[in-house]
Design a protein around this motif. Structure first.
Motif, PDB file in Angstrom:
ATOM      1  N   ASN A 102     -97.054  -2.141  39.329  1.00  0.00           N
ATOM      2  CA  ASN A 102     -96.774  -1.411  40.696  1.00  0.00           C
ATOM      3  C   ASN A 102     -95.787  -2.091  41.051  1.00  0.00           C
ATOM      4  O   ASN A 102     -95.416  -0.983  42.406  1.00  0.00           O
ATOM      5  N   SER A 125     -92.259   1.029  39.165  1.00  0.00           N
ATOM      6  CA  SER A 125     -93.407   0.654  38.551  1.00  0.00           C
ATOM      7  C   SER A 125     -93.077   0.573  36.979  1.00  0.00           C
ATOM      8  O   SER A 125     -92.505   1.830  36.907  1.00  0.00           O
ATOM      9  N   SER A 148     -93.824   4.254  43.454  1.00  0.00           N
ATOM     10  CA  SER A 148     -94.963   2.568  43.175  1.00  0.00           C
ATOM     11  C   SER A 148     -96.551   3.130  43.496  1.00  0.00           C
ATOM     12  O   SER A 148     -96.243   4.891  44.900  1.00  0.00           O
TER      13      SER A 148
END
Ligand code: C2E
Ligand code: SIN
Ligand code: SIN
Ligand code: FE
Ligand code: FE
Length: 396
Positions: A102, A125, A148
């Motif tokens: 992430n 991410s 993200s």
């Protein structure tokens, strides 16, 4: 049942939806199929900015990006690294679970140029899924995003479906290439039953062709990618497949050919192309990417730069690069081998002659690429010697 079509109103709305993945129905290059899949995915999940596929080669432990889609961006780097040196990707295989990152920033201190570039390009991410065919691992698919916090469980479930769709499309193509290679190998083995040229000639010239292609790619002379170089190496043994169609009195003649016989001999290029077309047709592979390489190798390996070669009298850049490569590899090996109609030359004599003929007959860059690799040429000659005993057809 009689046809009921006439009962439908053309504007009833039943057919208003267009298949978003129609590209997959067609014979188009993999890049275009991936782009179509990416577009369909993007319509559902607009945070997936880049999809890439990397293939793994067990023999070398190398992982290489070979397909990528990031619309609107001139594509970044090609990933190439040893899997054993990528701990977090290796862990995917060890654990049997995909990897969810992430925050790509966690790799900031890593040494991988590729990861740095991805971060500089703004990727935040990533979701990485391992791909298997019949239980054996063959690569990874990467979904990258500039944002993200989007990789929720439902999103990941949807991405899994896309990962498997992409895997199915890619492996179908991989299998087709494998089938063509097997058909080619079978045909090649059969050539050995009749062609007096030894298996060692084939083994050597295919490797010379690979040396030349690798050198051209490494020096930036041409944009040959790894897959193309590998196919040139795989297909090189078939350059003279058309000789199978020649009568014994020509193919097996111990002395020099008469002019009329030479004209018949020249037909091996055209016959070769016909055989390739037949193989492709019989295996249903006419549309395969890369088949042109094989066609050109069989048909055009006796064309010369001055346009006085055969069968078509193509000239200079009009001769496909792969045929120019094969010409140098084939003639170098013919010159340095003993034939029933001629003694063998030394490597230096053959290099000097090829250089003299470069530009008028041969592609100068291909000649120089071979000469540059003189040491490797010697190694190949030491490894694949002619013997009186006809050796069995050998794989790479
Ligand atoms: P190959 O023996 O594999 O030779 C491939 C190519 O290498 C030849 O294409 C030619 O460009 C070159 N080459 C081979 N030997 C010599 C040589 O002694 N001197 C020079 N300068 N170049 C050489 P090419 O000429 O189109 O021949 C194609 C194929 O025809 C040859 O394949 C061989 O199978 C056959 N062939 C050519 N000439 C003769 C011949 O006089 N007698 C017989 N029996 N076969 C021949
Ligand atoms: C790639 O997108 O080519 C690989 C990305 C990654 O290392 O996550
Ligand atoms: C890895 O460590 O396996 C991937 C991270 C990187 O590309 O540096
Ligand atoms: Fe030939
Ligand atoms: Fe040959």
């Amino acid at each position: 049942m009689p046809c009921m079509m006439a009962d439908f109103e053309p504007d009833s709305g039943l057919y208003s939806h267009g298949d978003a993945l129609d590209a997959l129905n067609r014979s188009v290059p993999l890049e275009q199929k991936l782009a179509a899949i990416h577009e369909a995915l993007y319509a559902q999940m607009n945070f997936v900015d880049r999809i890439s596929v990397a293939a793994y080669d067990r023999a070398t432990d190398l992982l290489k990006t070979f397909l990528a889609s990031s619309p609107g961006h001139n594509d970044l780097v090609r990933y190439e690294a040893r899997l054993s040196e990528l701990p977090s990707l290796s862990e995917i295989l060890r654990s049997g679970h995909p990897r969810v990152v992430n925050d790509l920033g966690i790799f900031r201190d890593g040494r991988r140029v590729h990861t740095k570039i991805l971060e500089e390009e703004g990727y935040r991410s990533s979701y990485t899924v391992p791909l298997y065919l019949d239980g054996s691992f063959w690569g990874f698919i990467f979904f990258n995003s500039r944002t993200s916090g989007q990789l929720s469980e439902p999103a990941l479930r949807a991405l899994d479906v896309y990962a498997h769709l992409i895997s199915a499309v890619v492996t179908a193509e991989m299998l087709a290439v494998r089938i063509l290679a097997a058909a080619v190998k079978t045909a090649h083995d059969m050539v050995h039953y009749r062609d007096p040229e030894t298996g060692a000639h084939i083994d050597r010239m295919a490797r010379y062709a690979r040396l030349i292609a690798q050198h051209l790619a490494a020096t930036g002379a041409t944009a040959l990618d790894d897959a193309t170089i590998e196919r040139i190496f795989e297909f090189a043994p078939l350059h003279d497949i058309g000789k199978l169609a020649l009568p014994d009195r020509i193919l097996l003649k111990p002395g020099r050919l008469s002019d009329a016989e030479r004209e018949e001999m020249k037909q091996h290029t055209v016959r070769g192309l016909e055989m390739i077309e037949a193989i492709a047709h019989n295996f249903g592979l006419e549309h395969l990417d890369g088949l042109d390489l094989l066609r050109h190798i069989a048909e055009s390996h006796h064309e010369t730069m001055d346009g006085r070669g055969y069968p078509r009298g193509l000239r200079d850049g009009g001769i496909p690069l792969e045929a120019r490569i094969i010409a140098v590899a084939d003639v170098f090996d013919a010159l340095t081998s003993t034939r029933p109609y001629k003694p063998s030359w030394s490597n230096d004599e053959a290099f000097a002659w090829l250089r003299k003929m470069a530009r008028s007959k041969f592609d100068e860059e291909c000649v120089e690429a071979l000469v540059f690799n003189a040491k490797k040429v010697k190694e190949i000659q030491a490894r694949f010697r002619d013997s009186d005993m006809q050796p069995p057809p050998s794989p790479s």
